[in-house]
Design a protein around this motif. Structure first.
Motif, PDB file in Angstrom:
ATOM      1  N   GLY A 104       8.818  10.209  -9.494  1.00 63.64           N
ATOM      2  CA  GLY A 104       8.188   9.473  -8.592  1.00 63.64           C
ATOM      3  C   GLY A 104       8.946   8.607  -7.581  1.00 63.64           C
ATOM      4  N   TRP A 105       8.305   7.998  -6.704  1.00 61.55           N
ATOM      5  CA  TRP A 105       8.893   7.157  -5.895  1.00 61.55           C
ATOM      6  C   TRP A 105       7.814   5.877  -5.528  1.00 61.55           C
ATOM      7  CZ3 TRP A 105      13.436   5.987  -4.265  1.00 61.55           C
ATOM      8  CH2 TRP A 105      13.626   5.037  -2.858  1.00 61.55           C
ATOM      9  N   VAL A 106       8.669   4.639  -5.388  1.00 63.97           N
ATOM     10  CA  VAL A 106       7.904   3.789  -5.091  1.00 63.97           C
ATOM     11  C   VAL A 106       8.612   3.167  -3.794  1.00 63.97           C
ATOM     12  CG1 VAL A 106       6.922   1.274  -5.448  1.00 63.97           C
ATOM     13  CG2 VAL A 106       7.122   3.176  -7.125  1.00 63.97           C
ATOM     14  N   SER A 107       8.139   3.055  -2.349  1.00 62.14           N
ATOM     15  CA  SER A 107       8.676   2.462  -1.388  1.00 62.14           C
ATOM     16  C   SER A 107       8.822   0.852  -1.476  1.00 62.14           C
ATOM     17  CB  SER A 107       8.159   2.838  -0.044  1.00 62.14           C
ATOM     18  OG  SER A 107       6.640   2.534  -0.146  1.00 62.14           O
ATOM     19  N   MET A 134       0.924  -1.137  -0.109  1.00 62.23           N
ATOM     20  CA  MET A 134       0.290   0.027  -0.014  1.00 62.23           C
ATOM     21  C   MET A 134       1.061   1.304   0.137  1.00 62.23           C
ATOM     22  SD  MET A 134      -3.098   0.411  -0.060  1.00 62.23           S
ATOM     23  CE  MET A 134      -4.327   1.893   0.032  1.00 62.23           C
ATOM     24  N   PRO A 135       0.518   2.210  -0.723  1.00 66.83           N
ATOM     25  CA  PRO A 135       1.468   3.381  -0.947  1.00 66.83           C
ATOM     26  C   PRO A 135       1.338   4.057   0.542  1.00 66.83           C
ATOM     27  CG  PRO A 135       0.057   3.261  -2.664  1.00 66.83           C
ATOM     28  CD  PRO A 135      -0.366   2.010  -1.733  1.00 66.83           C
ATOM     29  N   ASN A 136       2.562   4.799   0.620  1.00 65.71           N
ATOM     30  CA  ASN A 136       2.784   5.441   1.897  1.00 65.71           C
ATOM     31  C   ASN A 136       2.801   7.040   1.657  1.00 65.71           C
ATOM     32  OD1 ASN A 136       3.569   6.467   4.482  1.00 65.71           O
ATOM     33  ND2 ASN A 136       5.171   5.154   4.714  1.00 65.71           N
ATOM     34  N   PHE A 137       1.604   7.451   1.298  1.00 66.71           N
ATOM     35  CA  PHE A 137       1.356   8.870   1.170  1.00 66.71           C
ATOM     36  C   PHE A 137       1.763   9.787   1.886  1.00 66.71           C
ATOM     37  CE2 PHE A 137      -2.346   6.587  -1.294  1.00 66.71           C
ATOM     38  CZ  PHE A 137      -1.589   6.951  -2.771  1.00 66.71           C
ATOM     39  N   ALA A 138       1.977   9.380   3.351  1.00 65.70           N
ATOM     40  CA  ALA A 138       2.171  10.490   4.343  1.00 65.70           C
ATOM     41  C   ALA A 138       3.767  10.869   4.281  1.00 65.70           C
ATOM     42  CB  ALA A 138       1.814   9.968   5.690  1.00 65.70           C
ATOM     43  N   LEU A 139       4.517   9.868   3.712  1.00 64.50           N
ATOM     44  CA  LEU A 139       6.034  10.210   3.541  1.00 64.50           C
ATOM     45  C   LEU A 139       6.430  10.694   2.525  1.00 64.50           C
ATOM     46  CD1 LEU A 139       7.277   6.746   4.918  1.00 64.50           C
ATOM     47  CD2 LEU A 139       7.040   8.832   6.050  1.00 64.50           C
ATOM     48  N   ILE A 140       5.558  10.856   1.430  1.00 68.51           N
ATOM     49  CA  ILE A 140       6.123  11.496   0.116  1.00 68.51           C
ATOM     50  C   ILE A 140       5.748  12.844  -0.208  1.00 68.51           C
ATOM     51  CG2 ILE A 140       6.094  10.835  -2.285  1.00 68.51           C
ATOM     52  CD1 ILE A 140       7.698   8.974  -0.572  1.00 68.51           C
ATOM     53  N   PRO A 141       6.348  13.800  -0.100  1.00 70.30           N
ATOM     54  CA  PRO A 141       5.906  15.203  -0.739  1.00 70.30           C
ATOM     55  C   PRO A 141       5.234  15.134  -2.120  1.00 70.30           C
ATOM     56  CG  PRO A 141       7.960  15.300  -0.170  1.00 70.30           C
ATOM     57  CD  PRO A 141       7.848  13.981  -0.009  1.00 70.30           C
ATOM     58  N   GLY A 142       4.165  15.948  -2.549  1.00 69.40           N
ATOM     59  CA  GLY A 142       3.483  15.636  -3.854  1.00 69.40           C
ATOM     60  C   GLY A 142       2.707  14.612  -4.074  1.00 69.40           C
ATOM     61  N   ALA A 143       2.422  13.981  -2.832  1.00 69.96           N
ATOM     62  CA  ALA A 143       1.211  12.848  -2.901  1.00 69.96           C
ATOM     63  C   ALA A 143       0.017  13.257  -3.662  1.00 69.96           C
ATOM     64  CB  ALA A 143       1.024  12.184  -1.571  1.00 69.96           C
ATOM     65  N   GLU A 144      -0.427  14.601  -3.679  1.00 74.05           N
ATOM     66  CA  GLU A 144      -1.522  14.957  -4.134  1.00 74.05           C
ATOM     67  C   GLU A 144      -1.427  14.835  -5.580  1.00 74.05           C
ATOM     68  OE1 GLU A 144       0.352  17.283  -2.512  1.00 74.05           O
ATOM     69  OE2 GLU A 144      -0.472  16.732  -0.573  1.00 74.05           O
ATOM     70  N   LEU A 163      -1.642   4.282 -11.924  1.00 73.01           N
ATOM     71  CA  LEU A 163      -0.669   4.149 -11.104  1.00 73.01           C
ATOM     72  C   LEU A 163      -0.799   4.205  -9.515  1.00 73.01           C
ATOM     73  CD1 LEU A 163       2.217   5.804 -13.397  1.00 73.01           C
ATOM     74  CD2 LEU A 163       1.769   3.194 -13.290  1.00 73.01           C
ATOM     75  N   ALA A 164      -1.867   4.669  -9.325  1.00 71.28           N
ATOM     76  CA  ALA A 164      -1.975   5.037  -7.702  1.00 71.28           C
ATOM     77  C   ALA A 164      -1.864   4.014  -6.925  1.00 71.28           C
ATOM     78  CB  ALA A 164      -3.442   5.671  -7.510  1.00 71.28           C
ATOM     79  N   GLU A 165      -1.940   2.838  -6.959  1.00 69.46           N
ATOM     80  CA  GLU A 165      -1.930   1.820  -6.218  1.00 69.46           C
ATOM     81  C   GLU A 165      -0.332   1.333  -6.013  1.00 69.46           C
ATOM     82  OE1 GLU A 165      -4.264   0.307  -4.218  1.00 69.46           O
ATOM     83  OE2 GLU A 165      -5.579   1.771  -4.908  1.00 69.46           O
ATOM     84  N   VAL A 166       0.357   1.540  -7.091  1.00 72.50           N
ATOM     85  CA  VAL A 166       1.878   1.197  -6.818  1.00 72.50           C
ATOM     86  C   VAL A 166       2.772   2.302  -6.677  1.00 72.50           C
ATOM     87  CG1 VAL A 166       1.401  -0.932  -8.072  1.00 72.50           C
ATOM     88  CG2 VAL A 166       1.839   1.176  -9.371  1.00 72.50           C
ATOM     89  N   VAL A 167       2.542   3.429  -6.637  1.00 70.99           N
ATOM     90  CA  VAL A 167       3.287   4.761  -6.678  1.00 70.99           C
ATOM     91  C   VAL A 167       2.895   5.424  -5.488  1.00 70.99           C
ATOM     92  CG1 VAL A 167       3.941   6.898  -7.565  1.00 70.99           C
ATOM     93  CG2 VAL A 167       3.753   4.956  -9.101  1.00 70.99           C
ATOM     94  N   ASP A 168       3.984   5.791  -4.401  1.00 66.96           N
ATOM     95  CA  ASP A 168       3.774   6.406  -3.300  1.00 66.96           C
ATOM     96  C   ASP A 168       3.375   7.925  -3.442  1.00 66.96           C
ATOM     97  OD1 ASP A 168       4.049   4.183  -1.466  1.00 66.96           O
ATOM     98  OD2 ASP A 168       6.237   4.287  -1.755  1.00 66.96           O
ATOM     99  N   GLY A 169       4.271   8.529  -4.357  1.00 61.45           N
ATOM    100  CA  GLY A 169       3.997   9.925  -4.939  1.00 61.45           C
ATOM    101  C   GLY A 169       5.184  10.619  -5.782  1.00 61.45           C
ATOM    102  N   TYR A 170       4.970  11.680  -6.161  1.00 58.19           N
ATOM    103  CA  TYR A 170       5.677  12.420  -7.121  1.00 58.19           C
ATOM    104  C   TYR A 170       6.199  13.601  -6.490  1.00 58.19           C
ATOM    105  CZ  TYR A 170       2.977   9.278 -10.020  1.00 58.19           C
ATOM    106  OH  TYR A 170       2.188   8.269 -10.662  1.00 58.19           O
ATOM    107  N   PRO A 171       7.367  13.470  -5.862  1.00 61.48           N
ATOM    108  CA  PRO A 171       8.016  14.791  -5.149  1.00 61.48           C
ATOM    109  C   PRO A 171       8.299  15.865  -6.019  1.00 61.48           C
ATOM    110  CG  PRO A 171       9.167  12.732  -4.439  1.00 61.48           C
ATOM    111  CD  PRO A 171       8.112  12.441  -5.811  1.00 61.48           C
TER     112      PRO A 171
END
Length: 162
Positions: free
Chosen positions: A61-64, A1-11, A17-25
């Motif tokens: 983007g970033w995937v944890s 599950m993506p960790n939106f709280a840790l990644i700036p730009g999660a908006e 790709l929403a289920e596999v990408v944490d965010g786009y800093p």
């Protein structure tokens, strides 16, 4: 599950790709204009023809990786699948919504735990859909408004994704 709280730009969201990408800093928005030019005898150029180029967007983007490499592999496979399917994507950023975007380039160096990647996206401009007889999200058709209409056929594009 993506960790939106840790990644700036999660908006910023690409729903495919929403289920596999944490965010786009980082998101880089790009607008370009080209001018036509006709040379004059004195060496200057007449530049009275201006064309706005397709909008472009570059996302980093970033995937944890919390489960031994599975999430980055799944994310890259999803990006590869979208690229090969030639589908259009809708991208929602803090600065606006970009419809009808294609993956122009994707890059992900395999060097750290997790995955940092870059997507270069470009707007698709469709031809021949002005008379509303074709669904804009599916086909392009004959070019109109030229001397002697040119029918280049209809080119199927992949299903757009929200």
């Amino acid at each position: 599950m993506p960790n939106f709280a840790l990644i700036p730009g999660a908006e910023t969201v690409i729903s495919a790709l929403a289920e596999v990408v944490d965010g786009y800093p980082t998101a880089t928005h790009k607008l370009e204009t080209t001018t036509g030019g006709e040379p004059l005898e004195d060496g200057r150029r007449v530049t009275d023809h201006v064309v706005a180029r397709q909008e472009r967007l570059t996302l980093q983007g970033w995937v944890s990786d919390f489960n031994g490499g599975e999430r980055p592999r799944e994310a890259w496979e999803t990006i590869r699948r979208l690229h090969k399917a030639e589908v259009t994507l809708t991208v929602m950023t803090e600065w606006g919504v970009y419809d009808e975007m294609i993956i122009r380039r994707a890059e992900a160096p395999q060097e750290t735990r997790g995955m940092q990647f870059t997507l270069e996206l470009e707007e698709v401009l469709r031809v021949g859909v002005t008379d509303n007889d074709l669904p804009a999200s599916r086909l392009s058709g004959p070019a109109q408004g030229r001397s002697g209409e040119v029918n280049r056929g209809r080119v199927a594009l992949g299903e757009p994704t929200a």
